[in-house]
Enzyme design. Structure first.
Site, short mmCIF file in Angstrom:
data_model
loop_
_atom_site.label_atom_id
_atom_site.label_comp_id
_atom_site.label_asym_id
_atom_site.label_seq_id
_atom_site.Cartn_x
_atom_site.Cartn_y
_atom_site.Cartn_z
N SER A 190 35.52 -87.47 24.24
CA SER A 190 35.80 -88.89 24.00
C SER A 190 37.22 -89.22 24.41
CB SER A 190 35.63 -89.20 22.52
OG SER A 190 36.13 -90.49 22.21
N TYR A 203 37.41 -86.72 13.50
CA TYR A 203 36.59 -86.93 14.70
C TYR A 203 37.40 -86.68 15.97
CZ TYR A 203 33.84 -89.48 18.23
OH TYR A 203 33.15 -89.83 19.37
P1 NAD Z 1 24.32 -92.15 18.44
O1 NAD Z 1 24.45 -92.32 16.99
O2 NAD Z 1 23.29 -92.93 19.14
O3 NAD Z 1 24.10 -90.61 18.79
C1 NAD Z 1 24.59 -89.59 17.98
C2 NAD Z 1 23.43 -88.67 17.65
O4 NAD Z 1 23.92 -87.47 17.06
C3 NAD Z 1 22.44 -89.23 16.64
O5 NAD Z 1 21.43 -89.98 17.26
C4 NAD Z 1 21.89 -87.97 15.98
O6 NAD Z 1 20.63 -87.66 16.50
C5 NAD Z 1 22.85 -86.87 16.39
N1 NAD Z 1 23.32 -86.13 15.22
C6 NAD Z 1 24.35 -86.45 14.39
N2 NAD Z 1 24.44 -85.52 13.42
C7 NAD Z 1 23.46 -84.60 13.65
C8 NAD Z 1 23.04 -83.41 12.99
N3 NAD Z 1 23.68 -82.95 11.90
N4 NAD Z 1 21.98 -82.74 13.49
C9 NAD Z 1 21.33 -83.19 14.59
N5 NAD Z 1 21.70 -84.30 15.27
C10 NAD Z 1 22.75 -84.99 14.79
O7 NAD Z 1 25.78 -92.47 19.06
P2 NAD Z 1 26.42 -92.21 20.50
O8 NAD Z 1 27.60 -93.09 20.54
O9 NAD Z 1 25.42 -92.27 21.57
O10 NAD Z 1 26.98 -90.73 20.36
C11 NAD Z 1 26.68 -89.69 21.28
C12 NAD Z 1 27.94 -88.89 21.56
O11 NAD Z 1 28.85 -89.70 22.27
C13 NAD Z 1 28.66 -88.38 20.32
O12 NAD Z 1 29.10 -87.06 20.56
C14 NAD Z 1 29.88 -89.29 20.25
O13 NAD Z 1 30.96 -88.67 19.61
C15 NAD Z 1 30.13 -89.52 21.71
N6 NAD Z 1 30.97 -90.68 22.01
C16 NAD Z 1 30.55 -91.94 21.70
C17 NAD Z 1 31.38 -93.00 21.98
C18 NAD Z 1 31.00 -94.41 21.64
O14 NAD Z 1 31.83 -95.30 21.72
N7 NAD Z 1 29.75 -94.67 21.28
C19 NAD Z 1 32.63 -92.79 22.59
C20 NAD Z 1 33.01 -91.50 22.90
C21 NAD Z 1 32.17 -90.45 22.61
#
Ligand code: NAD
Ligand code: MG
Length: 298
Positions: A190, A203
């Protein structure tokens, strides 16, 4: 069909500026209840055989970025195993249907990956269902804001580490014996690794660790023909943000302070993963591909 990802458009207006109402869901939340809905590329991603015959395991594949990656991978010709939490079954089934619509296999593997045993079971099940494994996307993540370090409980800190860092380690280690030369591992870091929010200490720390884990494992595994890279999204409109990923008052202007002036959509992240998974990136090793709307990074 909406404009596909190759259509020449102004990136400022390609997707609407997200101006969502305040909203909250308990973790991990449902994509189906996000307002407005995120764009996962359902109506736009156009594949062209870039991952023909590949076998991919994607964590957090039910929603947001992981779901967009699952849709793109399937349309590029890959079979997909989807990891997610049991409470996200309805989101996962929707994505599995889209994978199957693309003519590829979708295998649903619910479970909590924050323990070593569950992570190992996940990999074993994925390998069995897919008949092998050559692509691993570590994307599941936990993000819960906390204003003051004194209020960040040991349990919360530990659970963020377990989900974001330990699970990546456990899953990667379990996958290695199955990965042939040519395989690709893609981790999800991220912009928080470089520009940590004051309220995301735990985080942001995991995201820096993911970056360094990526570079170290990339250096180690290169001689085995296994490439490890990372994608570093900026602010992307997903359910993670409304499940206490941000304070409520930040949600309504989420992503407005990027140079592009808007939040990204999961659909805009998927092509970065496709590139790093595909053999076309054969000389790209240990790289972090930033997809963040223009926020400067080191
Ligand atoms: P999201 O909530 O759609 O996806 C995160 C997923 O993580 C969840 O759907 C869930 O299935 C899974 N998860 C969480 N805890 C878990 C556990 N204990 N066991 C199994 N699965 C688990 O949100 P997203 O934003 O698509 O996140 C995906 C990735 O992108 C993450 O690593 C997040 O840190 C990263 N990210 C997101 C952003 C943003 O702005 N959305 C920015 C930078 C990085
Ligand atoms: Mg989800």
């Amino acid at each position: 069909m909406a404009h596909d990802q190759y259509t020449f458009l102004d990136p400022v207006t390609r997707f609407d500026k997200v101006e969502p109402p305040k909203q909250h869901q308990p973790e991990p939340g449902l994509d189906s209840e996000l307002d407005p809905r995120a764009d996962l590329g359902e109506d736009s991603y156009r594949g062209s055989g870039r991952l023909a015959g590949r076998k991919a395991l994607i964590t957090g594949a039910d929603s947001g970025i992981g779901a967009a990656v699952a849709i793109a991978f399937a349309r590029e010709g890959a079979d997909v195993a989807l990891s997610y939490l049991p409470s996200e079954q309805s989101d996962a089934e929707r994505i599995a249907a889209l994978v199957r619509d693309a003519g590829r296999e979708a295998h649903l593997l619910p479970g909590d990956i924050s323990t070593a045993e569950a992570s190992r079971t996940l990999v074993a099940d994925a390998v069995e269902k897919l008949g092998g494994l050559d692509t691993l996307v570590n994307n599941a993540g936990k993000q819960v804001f906390c204003e003051k370090l004194e209020d960040l409980t040991d349990e919360a800190f530990d659970q963020t580490m377990k989900t974001n860092v330990y699970a990546m380690f456990w899953i990667t280690k379990a996958a290695l014996p199955h990965l042939p030369a040519g395989s690709s591992i893609i981790n999800t870091t991220s912009v928080q690794a470089y520009k940590p929010s004051p309220v995301l200490v735990d985080y942001a720390t995991t995201k820096a660790a993911i970056n360094t884990f990526t570079k170290a494992t990339a250096a180690q595994l290169a001689e085995r023909g296994i490439r490890v890279n990372a994608v570093a999204p900026g602010p992307v409109w997903t359910v993670l943000q409304v499940t206490d990923g941000q304070p409520q008052e930040k949600i309504t202007s989420f992503g407005h302070d990027t140079p592009l002036g808007r939040a990204g959509q999961p659909a805009e992240m998927a092509p970065a993963y496709v590139f790093l998974a595909s053999a076309e990136s054969s000389y790209v090793v240990g790289e972090t591909l930033n997809a963040n709307g223009g926020i400067p990074t080191p």
